[in-house]
Design an enzyme around this catalytic site. Structure first.
Site, PDB file in Angstrom:
ATOM      1  N   HIS A 188       1.141  -1.493  -0.070  1.00 24.59           N
ATOM      2  CA  HIS A 188       0.550   0.191   0.101  1.00 24.59           C
ATOM      3  C   HIS A 188       1.364   1.045  -0.238  1.00 24.59           C
ATOM      4  O   HIS A 188       1.629   1.154   0.278  1.00 24.59           O
ATOM      5  CB  HIS A 188      -1.088  -0.128   1.248  1.00 24.59           C
ATOM      6  CG  HIS A 188      -0.344   0.351   2.390  1.00 24.59           C
ATOM      7  ND1 HIS A 188      -0.438   1.090   3.214  1.00 24.59           N
ATOM      8  CD2 HIS A 188       0.019  -0.767   3.330  1.00 24.59           C
ATOM      9  CE1 HIS A 188       0.272   0.884   4.569  1.00 24.59           C
ATOM     10  NE2 HIS A 188       0.636  -0.094   4.955  1.00 24.59           N
ATOM     11  N   CYS A 203       4.157  -4.408   6.390  1.00 27.93           N
ATOM     12  CA  CYS A 203       3.448  -3.984   5.676  1.00 27.93           C
ATOM     13  C   CYS A 203       4.560  -3.876   4.455  1.00 27.93           C
ATOM     14  O   CYS A 203       5.634  -3.225   4.963  1.00 27.93           O
ATOM     15  CB  CYS A 203       2.487  -3.104   5.468  1.00 27.93           C
ATOM     16  SG  CYS A 203       0.803  -3.662   5.772  1.00 27.93           S
TER      17      CYS A 203
END
Length: 233
Positions: A188, A203
């Site tokens: 992301h 992440c």
């Protein structure tokens, strides 16, 4: 001796009924230092060489100005122009990333028999998309999990995508172009330098441009392969 630094951090993540917890870290801008150090750092010569400064191993006002500019650009705090471990670590990583060039899978570590696949090289903090042996996009710098919250290695698949994802766990922090591939860990975008230390909470952080491109090229069920080890973890 490391960089003398203070960081204000905000964890990025995702919680809810649909996907497991994603943990990612972003740093709020720290108050910029208003001075320039006269101290000579342990990596003074290396930093001078990287920045194209005269390599004499002595801190000058011009050296400090150049180092401060690099620190400000890459989220290294405080921005006082000290050539310490963190600053040199970022420069060293950038040098190694540049050396990879346009052949990121030269070692063959990322599988070439899976068709479309997103590869994540933790050692070089790079990611790219390939189709068999053909490079489709990248390599691009990424920001993966810090010590204690590493991005898990191995072969995975994208199982959930949310273009406008907002974390309910971390006070509504936006996580645009989220593509989840392992226990909540996802690609992301973040509004940070990809070299901003110490890293995410798991992440794979990307620039907005690269996260948007990944969104257009990948789909649910596509493979993701993560390998290597991030420096300092």
């Amino acid at each position: 001796m490391g960089d003398i630094r203070r960081r204000a951090v905000v964890a990025l993540g995702v919680a809810g009924m649909v996907a497991p917890l994603t943990l990612a870290l972003t740093a709020a801008p720290a108050q910029a230092a208003s001075y320039c150090t006269t101290a000579t750092g342990p990596h003074q010569k290396q930093v001078e060489k990287f920045l194209g400064r005269p390599v004499d191993g002595r801190q000058s006002a011009a050296d400090c100005k150049a180092i401060r500019a690099f620190q400000a650009k890459n989220g290294i705090t405080p921005t006082i122009g000290y050539a310490g471990n963190v600053t040199w670590g970022v420069m060293d990583l950038i040098t190694k990333q540049r050396a990879v060039g346009k052949n990121p899978n030269k070692s063959g570590a990322c599988p070439v028999n899976k068709g479309r696949i997103a590869c994540v090289d933790l050692t070089h903090q790079l990611s790219w998309i390939q189709d068999g042996k053909k490079l489709v996009y990248g390599p691009v710098p990424v920001r993966t999990g810090r010590k204690g919250y590493v991005t898990r290695t191995g072969l995975k698949k994208i199982y959930w995508r949310d273009i406008d994802h907002v974390s309910s766990l971390y006070n509504g922090v936006p996580m645009p172009y989220s593509q989840f591939f392992d226990g909540g860990q996802a690609f992301h975008s973040v509004g940070l330098s990809m070299w901003n230390p110490p890293g995410s909470h798991g992440c794979v952080n990307m620039t907005g441009k690269d996260a948007k491109k990944y969104w257009s090229l990948l789909h649910n069920g596509d493979d993701v392969f993560v390998y290597g080890r991030k420096p300092g973890t």
